[in-house]
Write a protein that holds these residues in place. Structure first.
Motif, PDB file in Angstrom:
ATOM      1  N   ILE A  82     -14.708  19.596  -3.598  1.00  0.00           N
ATOM      2  CA  ILE A  82     -14.095  18.355  -3.929  1.00  0.00           C
ATOM      3  C   ILE A  82     -14.852  17.438  -3.797  1.00  0.00           C
ATOM      4  O   ILE A  82     -15.510  16.933  -2.688  1.00  0.00           O
ATOM      5  CB  ILE A  82     -12.772  18.054  -2.709  1.00  0.00           C
ATOM      6  CG1 ILE A  82     -11.852  19.769  -3.012  1.00  0.00           C
ATOM      7  CG2 ILE A  82     -11.864  17.104  -3.166  1.00  0.00           C
ATOM      8  CD1 ILE A  82     -10.842  19.446  -1.902  1.00  0.00           C
ATOM      9  N   ALA A  83     -14.888  16.406  -4.740  1.00  0.00           N
ATOM     10  CA  ALA A  83     -15.694  15.218  -4.868  1.00  0.00           C
ATOM     11  C   ALA A  83     -14.832  14.121  -4.790  1.00  0.00           C
ATOM     12  O   ALA A  83     -13.946  13.754  -5.187  1.00  0.00           O
ATOM     13  CB  ALA A  83     -16.475  15.373  -6.150  1.00  0.00           C
ATOM     14  N   ASP A  84     -15.659  13.133  -4.011  1.00  0.00           N
ATOM     15  CA  ASP A  84     -15.106  11.704  -3.811  1.00  0.00           C
ATOM     16  C   ASP A  84     -14.681  11.219  -5.061  1.00  0.00           C
ATOM     17  O   ASP A  84     -13.580  10.400  -5.396  1.00  0.00           O
ATOM     18  CB  ASP A  84     -15.930  10.862  -3.084  1.00  0.00           C
ATOM     19  CG  ASP A  84     -15.500   9.543  -2.627  1.00  0.00           C
ATOM     20  OD1 ASP A  84     -15.966   8.424  -3.419  1.00  0.00           O
ATOM     21  OD2 ASP A  84     -14.677   9.406  -1.734  1.00  0.00           O
ATOM     22  N   VAL A  85     -15.706  11.112  -6.073  1.00  0.00           N
ATOM     23  CA  VAL A  85     -15.322  10.562  -7.328  1.00  0.00           C
ATOM     24  C   VAL A  85     -14.277  11.157  -8.192  1.00  0.00           C
ATOM     25  O   VAL A  85     -13.384  10.535  -8.676  1.00  0.00           O
ATOM     26  CB  VAL A  85     -16.688  10.833  -8.335  1.00  0.00           C
ATOM     27  CG1 VAL A  85     -16.864  12.139  -8.848  1.00  0.00           C
ATOM     28  CG2 VAL A  85     -16.703   9.791  -9.541  1.00  0.00           C
ATOM     29  N   ASP A  86     -13.642  12.521  -8.097  1.00  0.00           N
ATOM     30  CA  ASP A  86     -12.587  13.110  -8.520  1.00  0.00           C
ATOM     31  C   ASP A  86     -11.413  12.563  -7.944  1.00  0.00           C
ATOM     32  O   ASP A  86     -10.406  12.016  -8.638  1.00  0.00           O
ATOM     33  CB  ASP A  86     -12.725  14.494  -8.426  1.00  0.00           C
ATOM     34  CG  ASP A  86     -13.792  15.346  -9.078  1.00  0.00           C
ATOM     35  OD1 ASP A  86     -14.280  14.650  -9.899  1.00  0.00           O
ATOM     36  OD2 ASP A  86     -14.007  16.245  -8.730  1.00  0.00           O
ATOM     37  N   LEU A 136     -11.554   5.133   1.600  1.00  0.00           N
ATOM     38  CA  LEU A 136     -10.481   6.031   1.267  1.00  0.00           C
ATOM     39  C   LEU A 136      -9.098   5.650   2.000  1.00  0.00           C
ATOM     40  O   LEU A 136      -8.086   5.941   1.513  1.00  0.00           O
ATOM     41  CB  LEU A 136     -10.941   7.380   1.627  1.00  0.00           C
ATOM     42  CG  LEU A 136     -12.096   8.116   0.939  1.00  0.00           C
ATOM     43  CD1 LEU A 136     -12.379   9.164   1.159  1.00  0.00           C
ATOM     44  CD2 LEU A 136     -11.561   8.146  -0.771  1.00  0.00           C
ATOM     45  N   ASP A 137      -9.358   4.914   3.324  1.00  0.00           N
ATOM     46  CA  ASP A 137      -8.233   4.685   3.882  1.00  0.00           C
ATOM     47  C   ASP A 137      -7.316   3.563   3.130  1.00  0.00           C
ATOM     48  O   ASP A 137      -6.197   3.749   3.347  1.00  0.00           O
ATOM     49  CB  ASP A 137      -8.788   3.955   5.435  1.00  0.00           C
ATOM     50  CG  ASP A 137      -9.468   2.911   5.206  1.00  0.00           C
ATOM     51  OD1 ASP A 137     -10.379   2.778   4.328  1.00  0.00           O
ATOM     52  OD2 ASP A 137      -9.352   1.928   6.098  1.00  0.00           O
ATOM     53  N   ILE A 138      -8.138   2.644   2.475  1.00  0.00           N
ATOM     54  CA  ILE A 138      -7.367   1.775   1.644  1.00  0.00           C
ATOM     55  C   ILE A 138      -6.463   2.306   0.568  1.00  0.00           C
ATOM     56  O   ILE A 138      -5.483   2.119   0.138  1.00  0.00           O
ATOM     57  CB  ILE A 138      -8.145   0.664   1.131  1.00  0.00           C
ATOM     58  CG1 ILE A 138      -8.542  -0.270   2.325  1.00  0.00           C
ATOM     59  CG2 ILE A 138      -7.543  -0.472   0.071  1.00  0.00           C
ATOM     60  CD1 ILE A 138      -9.554  -1.295   2.137  1.00  0.00           C
ATOM     61  N   LEU A 139      -7.145   3.374  -0.190  1.00  0.00           N
ATOM     62  CA  LEU A 139      -6.711   4.135  -1.334  1.00  0.00           C
ATOM     63  C   LEU A 139      -5.537   5.069  -0.601  1.00  0.00           C
ATOM     64  O   LEU A 139      -4.305   5.008  -1.494  1.00  0.00           O
ATOM     65  CB  LEU A 139      -7.728   5.045  -1.736  1.00  0.00           C
ATOM     66  CG  LEU A 139      -8.720   4.477  -2.654  1.00  0.00           C
ATOM     67  CD1 LEU A 139      -9.926   5.293  -3.324  1.00  0.00           C
ATOM     68  CD2 LEU A 139      -8.376   3.451  -3.595  1.00  0.00           C
ATOM     69  N   ARG A 176     -11.123   9.566  -6.491  1.00  0.00           N
ATOM     70  CA  ARG A 176     -10.915   8.124  -7.062  1.00  0.00           C
ATOM     71  C   ARG A 176     -10.596   8.068  -8.508  1.00  0.00           C
ATOM     72  O   ARG A 176      -9.615   7.096  -8.922  1.00  0.00           O
ATOM     73  CB  ARG A 176     -12.394   7.332  -6.774  1.00  0.00           C
ATOM     74  CG  ARG A 176     -12.606   7.136  -5.353  1.00  0.00           C
ATOM     75  CD  ARG A 176     -14.125   6.480  -5.067  1.00  0.00           C
ATOM     76  NE  ARG A 176     -14.586   6.436  -3.808  1.00  0.00           N
ATOM     77  CZ  ARG A 176     -14.089   5.485  -2.995  1.00  0.00           C
ATOM     78  NH1 ARG A 176     -13.286   4.612  -3.249  1.00  0.00           N
ATOM     79  NH2 ARG A 176     -14.428   5.548  -1.691  1.00  0.00           N
ATOM     80  N   ASP A 177     -10.859   8.822  -9.267  1.00  0.00           N
ATOM     81  CA  ASP A 177     -10.676   8.926 -10.832  1.00  0.00           C
ATOM     82  C   ASP A 177      -9.004   9.198 -10.699  1.00  0.00           C
ATOM     83  O   ASP A 177      -8.474   8.580 -11.523  1.00  0.00           O
ATOM     84  CB  ASP A 177     -11.265   9.885 -11.693  1.00  0.00           C
ATOM     85  CG  ASP A 177     -12.692   9.716 -11.785  1.00  0.00           C
ATOM     86  OD1 ASP A 177     -12.860   8.268 -11.671  1.00  0.00           O
ATOM     87  OD2 ASP A 177     -13.551  10.345 -12.203  1.00  0.00           O
ATOM     88  N   ARG A 178      -8.546  10.232  -9.995  1.00  0.00           N
ATOM     89  CA  ARG A 178      -7.174  10.473  -9.902  1.00  0.00           C
ATOM     90  C   ARG A 178      -6.531   9.421  -9.421  1.00  0.00           C
ATOM     91  O   ARG A 178      -5.032   8.966  -9.785  1.00  0.00           O
ATOM     92  CB  ARG A 178      -6.976  11.769  -9.171  1.00  0.00           C
ATOM     93  CG  ARG A 178      -7.319  12.865  -9.752  1.00  0.00           C
ATOM     94  CD  ARG A 178      -6.953  14.221  -8.913  1.00  0.00           C
ATOM     95  NE  ARG A 178      -7.519  15.312  -9.380  1.00  0.00           N
ATOM     96  CZ  ARG A 178      -7.089  16.648  -8.984  1.00  0.00           C
ATOM     97  NH1 ARG A 178      -6.590  16.813  -7.790  1.00  0.00           N
ATOM     98  NH2 ARG A 178      -7.886  17.856  -9.525  1.00  0.00           N
ATOM     99  N   HIS A 179      -7.029   8.736  -8.497  1.00  0.00           N
ATOM    100  CA  HIS A 179      -6.092   7.490  -7.871  1.00  0.00           C
ATOM    101  C   HIS A 179      -6.164   6.636  -8.788  1.00  0.00           C
ATOM    102  O   HIS A 179      -4.744   5.641  -9.035  1.00  0.00           O
ATOM    103  CB  HIS A 179      -6.911   7.098  -6.605  1.00  0.00           C
ATOM    104  CG  HIS A 179      -6.212   5.911  -5.804  1.00  0.00           C
ATOM    105  ND1 HIS A 179      -5.284   6.479  -4.949  1.00  0.00           N
ATOM    106  CD2 HIS A 179      -6.154   4.588  -5.965  1.00  0.00           C
ATOM    107  CE1 HIS A 179      -4.950   5.370  -4.432  1.00  0.00           C
ATOM    108  NE2 HIS A 179      -5.143   4.204  -4.938  1.00  0.00           N
ATOM    109  N   LYS A 180      -7.247   6.069  -9.565  1.00  0.00           N
ATOM    110  CA  LYS A 180      -7.167   5.169 -10.770  1.00  0.00           C
ATOM    111  C   LYS A 180      -6.284   5.590 -11.828  1.00  0.00           C
ATOM    112  O   LYS A 180      -5.304   4.568 -12.310  1.00  0.00           O
ATOM    113  CB  LYS A 180      -8.385   4.864 -11.278  1.00  0.00           C
ATOM    114  CG  LYS A 180      -8.444   4.004 -12.356  1.00  0.00           C
ATOM    115  CD  LYS A 180     -10.039   3.834 -12.945  1.00  0.00           C
ATOM    116  CE  LYS A 180     -11.197   4.058 -12.314  1.00  0.00           C
ATOM    117  NZ  LYS A 180     -12.490   3.959 -12.830  1.00  0.00           N
TER     118      LYS A 180
END
Length: 132
Positions: free
Chosen positions: A95-99, A18-21, A101-105
């Motif tokens: 709040i899910a990690d995958v959500d 998450l730090d990289i994102l 990451r999807d938003r980030h993508k």
């Protein structure tokens, strides 16, 4: 047991940290701020050079305003995304990690598209100024 190899395979399965994102999101905000400054420079340049081809200059000025609005819209979405990360890191329920990451993508795809469009805009401005 090699815990380092285990951690690396876990990171690989989960994706980057998450730090990289977060770092990538802050870089996007810095890039948008820089490009917004560039559009102000282009607008000033076009105002100074636009004595002969007023219609084309007006079109570029309007495009400049559109891009400025898009900068703000995209920046607001990135800031909202960063707030989601803060809530995720606090362990807020629902709040899910995958959500995240999807938003980030999705934001990454939008930034890539915007980058391509902004480069085309800059080529148009440079091409116009060269003709003057």
């Amino acid at each position: 047991m090699n815990t380092k190899a285990l951690n690396q395979s876990k990171d690989f399965l989960l994706g980057v940290g998450l730090d990289i994102l977060h770092r990538e999101s802050t870089e996007w905000l810095d890039t948008l701020a820089f490009w917004k400054d560039e559009t102000r420079f282009f607008a000033d340049l076009l105002r100074k050079k636009d004595s002969r081809e007023m219609e084309y200059g007006k079109m570029l000025s309007n495009l400049d305003k559109i891009h400025e609005s898009l900068f703000d819209y995209l920046a607001d979405d990135i800031i909202s995304h960063e707030k989601l990360l803060a809530r995720l890191e606090k362990g807020e329920k629902g709040i899910a990690d995958v959500d995240y990451r999807d938003r980030h993508k999705n934001l990454k795809k939008r930034m890539q598209l915007f980058t391509r469009d902004f480069r085309e805009f800059k080529k148009m401005v440079f091409g116009h100024v060269k003709k003057l």
